[in-house]
Design a protein around this motif. Structure first.
Motif, PDB file in Angstrom:
ATOM      1  N   LEU A 217     -26.460   0.254 -13.975  1.00 31.75           N
ATOM      2  CA  LEU A 217     -26.204  -0.682 -13.130  1.00 31.75           C
ATOM      3  C   LEU A 217     -25.483  -0.449 -11.918  1.00 31.75           C
ATOM      4  O   LEU A 217     -25.127  -0.802 -10.344  1.00 31.75           O
ATOM      5  N   LEU A 218     -24.009   0.567 -12.219  1.00 26.21           N
ATOM      6  CA  LEU A 218     -23.174   0.649 -11.344  1.00 26.21           C
ATOM      7  C   LEU A 218     -23.756   1.418  -9.835  1.00 26.21           C
ATOM      8  O   LEU A 218     -23.526   0.350  -8.573  1.00 26.21           O
ATOM      9  N   PRO A 219     -24.411   2.344  -9.924  1.00 27.72           N
ATOM     10  CA  PRO A 219     -25.152   2.424  -9.047  1.00 27.72           C
ATOM     11  C   PRO A 219     -26.251   1.486  -7.911  1.00 27.72           C
ATOM     12  O   PRO A 219     -25.867   1.472  -6.781  1.00 27.72           O
ATOM     13  N   VAL A 220     -26.394   0.659  -8.038  1.00 26.24           N
ATOM     14  CA  VAL A 220     -27.384  -0.007  -8.060  1.00 26.24           C
ATOM     15  C   VAL A 220     -26.448  -1.236  -7.496  1.00 26.24           C
ATOM     16  O   VAL A 220     -26.279  -2.059  -5.844  1.00 26.24           O
ATOM     17  N   LEU A 221     -25.067  -1.686  -7.957  1.00 23.68           N
ATOM     18  CA  LEU A 221     -24.102  -2.745  -7.794  1.00 23.68           C
ATOM     19  C   LEU A 221     -23.706  -2.047  -6.787  1.00 23.68           C
ATOM     20  O   LEU A 221     -23.202  -2.417  -5.673  1.00 23.68           O
ATOM     21  N   ARG A 222     -23.721  -0.183  -6.137  1.00 17.77           N
ATOM     22  CA  ARG A 222     -22.654  -0.226  -5.077  1.00 17.77           C
ATOM     23  C   ARG A 222     -23.743   0.061  -3.834  1.00 17.77           C
ATOM     24  O   ARG A 222     -23.217   0.614  -2.308  1.00 17.77           O
ATOM     25  N   GLU A 223     -24.582  -0.653  -3.563  1.00 21.25           N
ATOM     26  CA  GLU A 223     -25.618  -0.732  -2.986  1.00 21.25           C
ATOM     27  C   GLU A 223     -25.006  -2.519  -2.251  1.00 21.25           C
ATOM     28  O   GLU A 223     -25.206  -2.257  -0.828  1.00 21.25           O
TER      29      GLU A 223
ATOM     30  N   GLU B  81     -13.849   0.818  -7.826  1.00 23.63           N
ATOM     31  CA  GLU B  81     -11.698   0.331  -7.446  1.00 23.63           C
ATOM     32  C   GLU B  81     -12.063  -1.104  -7.284  1.00 23.63           C
ATOM     33  O   GLU B  81     -11.303  -1.413  -8.076  1.00 23.63           O
ATOM     34  N   ALA B  82     -12.988  -1.688  -6.702  1.00 24.37           N
ATOM     35  CA  ALA B  82     -12.857  -3.594  -7.077  1.00 24.37           C
ATOM     36  C   ALA B  82     -13.138  -3.806  -9.175  1.00 24.37           C
ATOM     37  O   ALA B  82     -11.862  -4.735  -9.160  1.00 24.37           O
TER      38      ALA B  82
END
Length: 204
Positions: free
Chosen positions: A184-190, A197-198
């Motif tokens: 999930l986090l790698p997708v959100l980094r897009e 940090e947010a």
């Protein structure tokens, strides 16, 4: 994370006027790997001249007994109960944990997914109180690394030639936190390259 935390505490103990006691729980989940982890912790404590408490537990049995749907929750409760017992038996003022800013971001995101109020959005706090399921035993939890990344703890160990162990359970897609971290986090980094940090700011 834990190895870098322990070595940092050893370096600071005289200035901070603290005594240290190492504690490690074998969740009896990863077979010989977990046994090796336990031996590593006992050996590390001995090499630093520190007392240690190393024990094992059965989170699966506890999960059934407590009627919990999540193995992760059961394992966490078993671990915290063990640490609380060691703290009580040794007269420790606090339990110091190696949670990092990455752990904080993951926790906040998991709480958002599950549906959370303001309290849940805080994720983890530097100083908090743990209580058992029955509201009885309690302990003070101290997390000094919530402003430190996992990459920084690894760099600290590598720069000082410190050996550490990697829990293969942290790589299994069976666990929600691992899927949040690895998928999930790698997708959100897009959408936001600084999503971690947010989420950390949201927690604070």
């Amino acid at each position: 994370d834990s190895v870098s935390l322990l070595h940092a505490l050893v370096r600071l103990r005289e200035r901070a006027r603290v005594t240290l006691h190492v504690a490690h729980l074998n969740h009896n989940f990863r077979g010989e790997e977990a046994e090796e982890d336990a031996r590593f912790v006992a050996g590390l404590a001995a090499s630093l001249g520190l007392p240690s408490a190393v024990d094992r537990a059965d989170p699966v049995a506890y999960q059934r007994e407590a009627g919990l749907s999540s193995f992760e929750e059961a394992a966490r409760e078993v671990r915290d109960s063990f640490l609380s017992r060691v703290a009580r038996e040794t007269g420790a003022a606090a339990i110091v944990l190696g949670h990092t800013s990455d752990d904080l971001a993951e926790t906040v995101l998991m709480h958002i997914i599950r549906g959370s109020g303001l309290h849940g959005l805080r994720g983890m706090e530097p100083l908090s109180t743990w209580r058992d399921r029955r509201g009885g035993r309690e302990a003070i939890l101290f997390r000094p690394f919530l402003e430190v990344t996992k990459a920084e703890t690894a760099a600290y160990c590598e720069a000082r030639g410190l050996a550490f162990r990697i829990d293969s359970g942290n790589l299994s897609p069976r666990f929600t936190r691992n899927r949040v971290r690895d998928h999930l986090l790698p997708v959100l980094r897009e959408y936001n390259p600084r999503i971690a940090e947010a989420l950390q700011r949201l927690g604070r």
